[in-house]
Design a protein around this motif. Structure first.
Motif, PDB file in Angstrom:
ATOM      1  N   ARG B 171      54.216  40.785  44.040  1.00 20.22           N
ATOM      2  CA  ARG B 171      53.455  41.092  45.248  1.00 20.22           C
ATOM      3  C   ARG B 171      52.137  40.318  45.228  1.00 20.22           C
ATOM      4  O   ARG B 171      51.333  40.437  44.320  1.00 20.22           O
ATOM      5  CB  ARG B 171      53.229  42.589  45.340  1.00 20.22           C
ATOM      6  CG  ARG B 171      54.594  43.322  45.499  1.00 20.22           C
ATOM      7  CD  ARG B 171      54.436  44.824  45.500  1.00 20.22           C
ATOM      8  NE  ARG B 171      53.574  45.273  46.559  1.00 20.22           N
ATOM      9  CZ  ARG B 171      52.658  46.232  46.403  1.00 20.22           C
ATOM     10  NH1 ARG B 171      52.485  46.802  45.235  1.00 20.22           N
ATOM     11  NH2 ARG B 171      51.895  46.602  47.411  1.00 20.22           N
ATOM     12  N   ILE B 172      51.953  39.530  46.262  1.00 18.29           N
ATOM     13  CA  ILE B 172      50.824  38.594  46.279  1.00 18.29           C
ATOM     14  C   ILE B 172      49.530  39.242  46.767  1.00 18.29           C
ATOM     15  O   ILE B 172      48.446  38.986  46.252  1.00 18.29           O
ATOM     16  CB  ILE B 172      51.177  37.354  47.136  1.00 18.29           C
ATOM     17  CG1 ILE B 172      52.251  36.548  46.394  1.00 18.29           C
ATOM     18  CG2 ILE B 172      49.960  36.489  47.385  1.00 18.29           C
ATOM     19  CD1 ILE B 172      52.666  35.281  47.076  1.00 18.29           C
ATOM     20  N   TRP B 173      49.617  40.112  47.769  1.00 12.02           N
ATOM     21  CA  TRP B 173      48.403  40.661  48.372  1.00 12.02           C
ATOM     22  C   TRP B 173      47.476  41.353  47.355  1.00 12.02           C
ATOM     23  O   TRP B 173      46.254  41.129  47.368  1.00 12.02           O
ATOM     24  CB  TRP B 173      48.748  41.583  49.539  1.00 12.02           C
ATOM     25  CG  TRP B 173      47.546  42.302  50.069  1.00 12.02           C
ATOM     26  CD1 TRP B 173      47.363  43.630  50.168  1.00 12.02           C
ATOM     27  CD2 TRP B 173      46.329  41.700  50.528  1.00 12.02           C
ATOM     28  NE1 TRP B 173      46.131  43.915  50.657  1.00 12.02           N
ATOM     29  CE2 TRP B 173      45.457  42.744  50.884  1.00 12.02           C
ATOM     30  CE3 TRP B 173      45.881  40.391  50.661  1.00 12.02           C
ATOM     31  CZ2 TRP B 173      44.176  42.530  51.367  1.00 12.02           C
ATOM     32  CZ3 TRP B 173      44.586  40.158  51.134  1.00 12.02           C
ATOM     33  CH2 TRP B 173      43.759  41.230  51.488  1.00 12.02           C
ATOM     34  N   PRO B 174      48.036  42.185  46.432  1.00 11.69           N
ATOM     35  CA  PRO B 174      47.127  42.818  45.462  1.00 11.69           C
ATOM     36  C   PRO B 174      46.348  41.786  44.627  1.00 11.69           C
ATOM     37  O   PRO B 174      45.197  42.033  44.249  1.00 11.69           O
ATOM     38  CB  PRO B 174      48.073  43.629  44.572  1.00 11.69           C
ATOM     39  CG  PRO B 174      49.281  43.859  45.397  1.00 11.69           C
ATOM     40  CD  PRO B 174      49.417  42.656  46.282  1.00 11.69           C
ATOM     41  N   ILE B 175      46.963  40.635  44.351  1.00 16.26           N
ATOM     42  CA  ILE B 175      46.249  39.621  43.560  1.00 16.26           C
ATOM     43  C   ILE B 175      45.122  39.010  44.384  1.00 16.26           C
ATOM     44  O   ILE B 175      44.005  38.828  43.901  1.00 16.26           O
ATOM     45  CB  ILE B 175      47.221  38.496  43.117  1.00 16.26           C
ATOM     46  CG1 ILE B 175      48.485  39.095  42.478  1.00 16.26           C
ATOM     47  CG2 ILE B 175      46.531  37.575  42.152  1.00 16.26           C
ATOM     48  CD1 ILE B 175      49.535  38.039  42.135  1.00 16.26           C
TER      49      ILE B 175
END
Lengths: 335, 335, 335
Positions: B171-175
């Motif tokens: 999951r990219i958004w949390p990064i």
């Protein structure tokens, strides 16, 4: 109608002020979960610089001022400080769900004064070209000390009355002394003494004054972040604190504006001075007050009074109060 | 021949820059065993001031910029950030003795950006009278975020592939969120927002800009001392980290210089802008990167990536990269 | 008679100096029980800035100075540093109730040099328009190192003689190295090297020099508060420390003034230079000295030497010594 529009325009214009922008910016990034931290040493240094700047300038101004001119505003400052506490005593402290001594402590904090709020108003007045007597910021202790002392005395009386048969006298001097020895007031008074008795002009103009504006922006940012963070504490106490903290800065400021206007009519107190007196009254203490109250009313819950002041009172005083009092002053004095 | 001589003369001239001198001075006194310590609060404050200075100035510049002009450089910045990580993935991370996720994390740190390196280049360009669009420093996040995100994603994919049967989505958004909330990017973005939406000109010119240069010298000194101290950590990991850290800043910078030159031909991107893009690419993150990577790739060994970046990558980027890219720019653009 | 009156007038005039005022202000508010605290990080930063300011300026001055002119004052500085320790060895360290190694350590601290006292004198000379060679402050290490080294050597010899049969050699280089690596001297020498070898003019004029004056006022304030606080420590040791600490700064300064006058006659050493040499001799170390002595003479009691220096020596050197030496210089050199 035109007057209202004029007022609203002037009110909104104030929001371009960087001081407000930094305060609001701090709240926004805290709400967005920013991990930005300004070291505590920088915060304490910024507060020290603000107080010294206000003190030294005040001291140099008093050296050249006609002391007679200061008399009425100083008396009004003390009167407002006491009034705020008395009003809080019979409103907030009486409300359901509010522990009486917590309510009194909160009123004391709102009667006391915030150097950062004062400094923000000074910078904004300057940006608008509104003059004030240079000694006005030195009215700070005249409002701060009576408010804190009265709050502690009232809490003491209340707590003693509750215990049957107790009638020990409340001793006022230790409270005044505690307040004067606190870090905020002792920095301010040191600055006043240095400005009054020595020639610090060069170090003032080359160091304290120029850094003051910049450090103020950092203080505003910290206060914004702190306001958001403390909201949680406030949620755990009665909602009346929130109501009081939102209304009180404006109500107190308007009372002081009225008294300042009387001083204007009586002795020619400047429009900028009237506005600053209102700002002083609208502000609530963020540095000197809490430790003094913690020592003076040990049974009161700090979450209630610090939460109310930091997370609602101060943002309201700065972001709504200052623009409001400036716009009001511009209308009333036609400047 | 003349061209080479000219280039070398210009390269050597840059060493008179005080920024380099403070960096090298810091390394020298640390090597001599100096017990000099700059308090951590001052370090954090200096970094904050740098980021606010870069952010506010960038924000004010974007307000007046033609956004179309920014498009290509911003795209190239993001492209370079990703390229750096991909190159590191197939070189450093493949080498014998290098744990794959450590190599990816190191590449991520070298793809991310250092505010102090950027600031040093800005001051040196100014000393040489080389102009750049004021919004160029605001390209920072366009290179920083993609690099960190891509590194964490690649490490995740690698680690999941190793575990048989695992195919959970990355999951990219949390990064991205973690990266934006870090202290460096949130200070920079706050500055950008303040510069874009409010009128902080006075506090910028009276505080953030003048203090920026001086605090930069202190940051360089601290980074120099830190570089020497971290060398020990680096000794404990594979030598390939040292080789990568010495070569990568220059290689990355040259790639970015080439792309910047394309933007110069296509849309008239300024020579100073091309140089700064190269410096951004050559720099490796010293503030925002490490905590983001630590959270994102918890199994990677911080000694490897922080050691490589702090003790070799940053000194090389500043003391060799900046003079190199400036001299190259002077030759290429004939300025 | 007229001369005495003239002298007294000039002496008293110096008390308007803000540096003295901040020092005395600090003592007064500490005595009144103020809870004001300046964060330690700010104190350390202020000291670092002072030393860098003195070092860089000295380095830039040496670059252009005729080294021959520096020779005699530097030799006299070293001579005075040693003389002070020897005099302390045969007076204070011999007195009843004074442990010999404590007395030697105290003499070492009074032979060493205080950057803040030096800085205060520089600012006061400037306010009076009294010129000095810009390299004079760089005489600091020439007095500081010999004094500390000699004190540690003398203490070592004494302690070894006391143990029958011991005749191990005292090794001087480790003491010099320890002293050079201390935070104060390494900052000063770094500044010297940067001023000598690079072109830090811009960062000097835009940052180190302007902040120097303001931060000095804060240092004076801290030193005043510290002086009062340390008085208690001093009360627990022999009264001779108080007598020594009150007399030594003035006696040492007068010796150095005499030697400086000889240099004036011999090589045209400036009046301001003579005064600063006296101030250097009158000052006692507050930063670099204590840790070096603690490591070098571990059996000596820090309360005695730090107490004597901080609570009496430094205030006397600044508040009486500097005005005295300036007034003396004005009379002697008729300026």
């Amino acid at each position: 109608m035109d007057l209202l529009l004029d007022f609203l325009t002037r009110f909104v214009t104030q929001f371009q002020s960087p001081s407000l922008a930094f305060l609001i910016g701090g709240m926004v990034i805290a709400a967005l979960g920013s991990k930005l931290e300004i070291p505590d040493a920088i915060y304490k240094f910024a507060v020290f610089m603000l107080l010294m700047r206000i003190g030294i300038d005040g001291g140099m101004a008093i050296r050249e001022a006609d002391l007679g001119d200061m008399l009425l505003p100083a008396a009004f400052a003390a009167l407002v400080g006491c009034l705020i506490v008395l009003v809080g005593r019979v409103t907030l402290a009486m409300l359901p769900g509010v522990k009486t001594e917590d309510g009194i402590a909160t009123a004391g904090l709102f009667g006391a004064v915030s150097a950062s709020t004062l400094a923000a108003a000074m910078v904004m007045l300057e940006a608008d070209g509104i003059a004030y007597e240079a000694w006005v910021p030195a009215l700070y202790p005249f409002m701060d000390i009576p408010a804190l002392v009265l709050a502690i005395v009232l809490a003491d009386l209340y707590l003693k009355k509750r215990k049957a048969g107790a009638d020990a006298k409340v001793r006022i001097w230790p409270i005044v002394k505690e307040s004067l020895q606190g870090s905020a007031l002792s920095a301010l008074l040191l600055g006043l003494a240095l400005g009054l008795l020595t020639r610090p002009d060069q170090v003032f103009e080359g160091f304290y004054d120029p850094l003051f504006r910049g450090l103020l922006s950092i203080l505003m940012l910290i206060m914004g972040m702190e306001a958001y963070t403390r909201l949680n504490e406030l949620r755990r106490v009665a909602h009346w604190y929130g109501v009081y903290a939102a209304v009180a800065p404006l109500a107190h400021g308007l009372i002081a504006f009225g008294l300042g206007y009387l001083a204007h009519l009586a002795t020619g107190f400047s429009p900028g001075g009237v506005i600053l007196l209102a700002v002083l009254a609208g502000s609530s203490s963020d540095i000197s007050g809490p430790p003094t109250l913690r020592a003076g009313i040990p049974t009161a819950n700090p979450s209630s009074y610090i939460g109310a002041s930091t997370s609602i009172g101060t943002p309201v005083a700065i972001a709504i109060g200052i623009p409001l009092f400036i716009a009001l002053g511009q209308i009333v004095f036609d400047i």
